[in-house]
Design a protein around this motif. Structure first.
Motif, PDB file in Angstrom:
ATOM      1  N   PHE A   4       0.838  -1.184   0.000  1.00 40.70           N
ATOM      2  CA  PHE A   4       0.000   0.000   0.000  1.00 40.70           C
ATOM      3  C   PHE A   4       0.878   1.241   0.000  1.00 40.70           C
ATOM      4  N   GLU A   5       0.337   2.354  -0.500  1.00 37.98           N
ATOM      5  CA  GLU A   5       1.080   3.608  -0.567  1.00 37.98           C
ATOM      6  C   GLU A   5       0.811   4.517   0.617  1.00 37.98           C
ATOM      7  N   ASN A   6      -0.406   4.496   1.135  1.00 36.82           N
ATOM      8  CA  ASN A   6      -0.817   5.455   2.160  1.00 36.82           C
ATOM      9  C   ASN A   6      -0.943   4.863   3.548  1.00 36.82           C
ATOM     10  N   ILE A   7      -0.925   3.560   3.639  1.00 36.14           N
ATOM     11  CA  ILE A   7      -1.022   2.883   4.921  1.00 36.14           C
ATOM     12  C   ILE A   7       0.070   1.827   5.021  1.00 36.14           C
ATOM     13  N   LYS A   8       0.319   1.391   6.246  1.00 36.30           N
ATOM     14  CA  LYS A   8       1.248   0.291   6.478  1.00 36.30           C
ATOM     15  C   LYS A   8       0.494  -0.837   7.162  1.00 36.30           C
ATOM     16  N   LEU A   9       0.817  -2.055   6.776  1.00 31.76           N
ATOM     17  CA  LEU A   9       0.166  -3.226   7.359  1.00 31.76           C
ATOM     18  C   LEU A   9       1.226  -4.183   7.877  1.00 31.76           C
ATOM     19  N   SER A  10       1.061  -4.622   9.112  1.00 28.83           N
ATOM     20  CA  SER A  10       1.925  -5.661   9.667  1.00 28.83           C
ATOM     21  C   SER A  10       1.050  -6.670  10.390  1.00 28.83           C
ATOM     22  N   THR A  19      -1.526   1.106   9.988  1.00 31.72           N
ATOM     23  CA  THR A  19      -1.036   2.432  10.354  1.00 31.72           C
ATOM     24  C   THR A  19      -1.281   3.402   9.212  1.00 31.72           C
ATOM     25  N   LEU A  20      -2.007   4.473   9.489  1.00 32.51           N
ATOM     26  CA  LEU A  20      -2.156   5.556   8.518  1.00 32.51           C
ATOM     27  C   LEU A  20      -0.802   6.241   8.420  1.00 32.51           C
ATOM     28  N   ALA A  21      -0.237   6.284   7.223  1.00 27.85           N
ATOM     29  CA  ALA A  21       1.186   6.592   7.104  1.00 27.85           C
ATOM     30  C   ALA A  21       1.485   7.762   6.173  1.00 27.85           C
ATOM     31  N   ARG A  22       0.789   8.884   6.388  1.00 26.27           N
ATOM     32  CA  ARG A  22       1.128  10.131   5.702  1.00 26.27           C
ATOM     33  C   ARG A  22       1.224  11.238   6.750  1.00 26.27           C
ATOM     34  N   PRO A  23       2.198  11.125   7.651  1.00 28.69           N
ATOM     35  CA  PRO A  23       2.271  12.065   8.774  1.00 28.69           C
ATOM     36  C   PRO A  23       2.488  13.498   8.351  1.00 28.69           C
ATOM     37  N   ASP A  24       3.094  13.722   7.186  1.00 29.17           N
ATOM     38  CA  ASP A  24       3.322  15.086   6.715  1.00 29.17           C
ATOM     39  C   ASP A  24       2.013  15.809   6.421  1.00 29.17           C
ATOM     40  N   LYS A  25       0.953  15.041   6.158  1.00 29.83           N
ATOM     41  CA  LYS A  25      -0.377  15.604   5.883  1.00 29.83           C
ATOM     42  C   LYS A  25      -1.356  15.299   7.019  1.00 29.83           C
ATOM     43  N   LEU A  26      -0.831  14.862   8.163  1.00 30.46           N
ATOM     44  CA  LEU A  26      -1.648  14.481   9.322  1.00 30.46           C
ATOM     45  C   LEU A  26      -2.577  13.319   9.003  1.00 30.46           C
ATOM     46  N   PHE A  52      -7.668  -9.817  15.752  1.00 28.39           N
ATOM     47  CA  PHE A  52      -7.657  -8.467  16.314  1.00 28.39           C
ATOM     48  C   PHE A  52      -6.944  -7.517  15.346  1.00 28.39           C
ATOM     49  N   VAL A  53      -7.491  -6.308  15.217  1.00 29.36           N
ATOM     50  CA  VAL A  53      -6.930  -5.320  14.302  1.00 29.36           C
ATOM     51  C   VAL A  53      -6.765  -4.003  15.060  1.00 29.36           C
ATOM     52  N   VAL A  54      -5.541  -3.482  15.066  1.00 31.39           N
ATOM     53  CA  VAL A  54      -5.253  -2.197  15.692  1.00 31.39           C
ATOM     54  C   VAL A  54      -5.024  -1.166  14.589  1.00 31.39           C
ATOM     55  N   ILE A  55      -5.782  -0.078  14.627  1.00 32.82           N
ATOM     56  CA  ILE A  55      -5.607   1.016  13.663  1.00 32.82           C
ATOM     57  C   ILE A  55      -5.040   2.214  14.401  1.00 32.82           C
ATOM     58  N   THR A  56      -3.942   2.760  13.881  1.00 33.51           N
ATOM     59  CA  THR A  56      -3.333   3.938  14.486  1.00 33.51           C
ATOM     60  C   THR A  56      -2.758   4.823  13.391  1.00 33.51           C
ATOM     61  N   GLY A  57      -2.112   5.908  13.801  1.00 38.52           N
ATOM     62  CA  GLY A  57      -1.526   6.823  12.832  1.00 38.52           C
ATOM     63  C   GLY A  57      -0.055   7.057  13.108  1.00 38.52           C
ATOM     64  N   GLU A  58       0.646   7.494  12.081  1.00 43.43           N
ATOM     65  CA  GLU A  58       2.060   7.847  12.225  1.00 43.43           C
ATOM     66  C   GLU A  58       2.180   9.320  12.597  1.00 43.43           C
ATOM     67  N   GLY A  59       3.184   9.632  13.406  1.00 41.07           N
ATOM     68  CA  GLY A  59       3.422  11.027  13.757  1.00 41.07           C
ATOM     69  C   GLY A  59       2.498  11.515  14.856  1.00 41.07           C
ATOM     70  N   ARG A  60       2.110  12.782  14.761  1.00 46.76           N
ATOM     71  CA  ARG A  60       1.343  13.408  15.840  1.00 46.76           C
ATOM     72  C   ARG A  60      -0.163  13.367  15.617  1.00 46.76           C
ATOM     73  N   SER A  61      -0.605  12.641  14.599  1.00 47.03           N
ATOM     74  CA  SER A  61      -2.024  12.602  14.290  1.00 47.03           C
ATOM     75  C   SER A  61      -2.494  11.178  14.032  1.00 47.03           C
ATOM     76  N   PHE A  62      -3.668  10.855  14.552  1.00 46.53           N
ATOM     77  CA  PHE A  62      -4.373   9.643  14.113  1.00 46.53           C
ATOM     78  C   PHE A  62      -4.867   9.898  12.702  1.00 46.53           C
ATOM     79  N   SER A  63      -5.727  10.875  12.564  1.00 48.52           N
ATOM     80  CA  SER A  63      -6.119  11.397  11.250  1.00 48.52           C
ATOM     81  C   SER A  63      -6.824  12.719  11.446  1.00 48.52           C
ATOM     82  N   ALA A  64      -6.405  13.705  10.670  1.00 48.35           N
ATOM     83  CA  ALA A  64      -7.036  15.025  10.712  1.00 48.35           C
ATOM     84  C   ALA A  64      -8.196  15.124   9.735  1.00 48.35           C
ATOM     85  N   GLY A  65      -8.625  13.974   9.198  1.00 46.30           N
ATOM     86  CA  GLY A  65      -9.795  13.970   8.328  1.00 46.30           C
ATOM     87  C   GLY A  65      -9.453  14.018   6.865  1.00 46.30           C
TER      88      GLY A  65
END
Length: 265
Positions: A4-10, A19-26, A52-65
């Motif tokens: 994936f380009e915008n998320i990471k999966l492990s 993991t939502l993985a575009r921290p530069d755009k929150l 079980f599935v854990v969803i989180t964000g990279e950097g200082r934001s989960f998601s700014a929308g």
């Protein structure tokens, strides 16, 4: 599973981490990200080894929308905007109706579409520093991924209107008091507490947890009378056909830990 380009999966054991993985755009929930989330959640649903599935964000934001620039394009192309809303709806319903247990790990700012993603999950953990809100109205927008419908059901109409009409962000502790967050933990303990939660759930009956998720959903979808009837039918079927129900009672009687089925559909 695909890259994936915008998320990471492990995946580790019975746990998947998205993991939502575009921290530069929150970590915006733009169309491309929503499509990736839709694809990965359906893939996870089909994987019998994941519980079980854990969803989180990279950097200082989960998601700014949403991505506001992307919305400008979509607003000028109504058919594309309708397709985006349909994809967002489908992705969130997949999470809500999944047999997997979804945990939102709100690592930072969580607003607008991020809040709508939170509302579809089963459990929500947040560090003390997290800030949560709707905020659509701050930019003249309306919630289009279920926020206006799920939020009042989660926190009550008055609090939902307050969050939606003022656009304020509230603390993690206030969000917990509202009923948006399951547990608030110290920032330094956040990752450890998420791991501990998954460990706790992993010791439970997976089939039982799925039953809890199903029964909880009934409480929002049915009248009290109908829900009570459905509960009786469901628990009767579970107790008389599922080995885990009997195993739990036998283990208690024998003063030992239950040996539940693991990861079976």
């Amino acid at each position: 599973m695909a890259d994936f380009e915008n998320i990471k999966l492990s995946i580790a054991g019975r746990r998947a981490n998205i993991t939502l993985a575009r921290p530069d755009k929150l970590n915006p929930l733009d169309w491309s990200t929503v499509r990736e989330l839709k694809r990965v959640t359906k893939q996870i649903d089909a994987n019998e080894d994941i519980s079980f599935v854990v969803i989180t964000g990279e950097g200082r934001s989960f998601s700014a929308g949403g991505d506001l620039d992307g919305y400008l394009h979509l607003y000028r192309h109504p058919e594309e905007f309708a397709a985006f809303l349909a994809d967002f709806y489908d992705m969130l319903v997949t999470i809500e109706q999944s047999p997997k247990i979804y945990i939102a790990a709100i690592n930072g700012i969580c607003v607008a579409g991020g809040l709508e993603l939170l509302l579809a999950c089963d459990l929500v953990f947040a560090p003390e520093s997290a800030r949560i809100g709707d905020a659509h109205i701050n930019f003249g927008q309306l919630p289009g991924a279920g926020g206006s419908q799920r939020l009042p059901r989660a926190v009550g109409m008055l609090r939902a209107k307050y969050l939606m009409m003022t656009g304020v962000l509230i603390s993690a502790q206030t969000a917990a008091e509202y009923g948006l967050v399951s547990l608030v933990v110290a920032d330094d303990d956040f990752t450890k507490e998420i791991d501990a939660l998954v460990d706790n759930l992993s010791a439970k009956s997976v089939i039982g947890l799925r039953g809890m998720k199903t029964l909880s959903a009934m409480s929002e979808q049915l009248s009290l009378e109908e829900g009570l009837k459905q509960e009786i039918e469901y628990v009767h079927r579970y107790a008389t056909t599922e080995r885990d129900a009997t195993e739990g009672l036998v283990a208690f009687k024998e003063k030992r830990q239950p040996k539940f089925n693991k990861g079976e559909n």
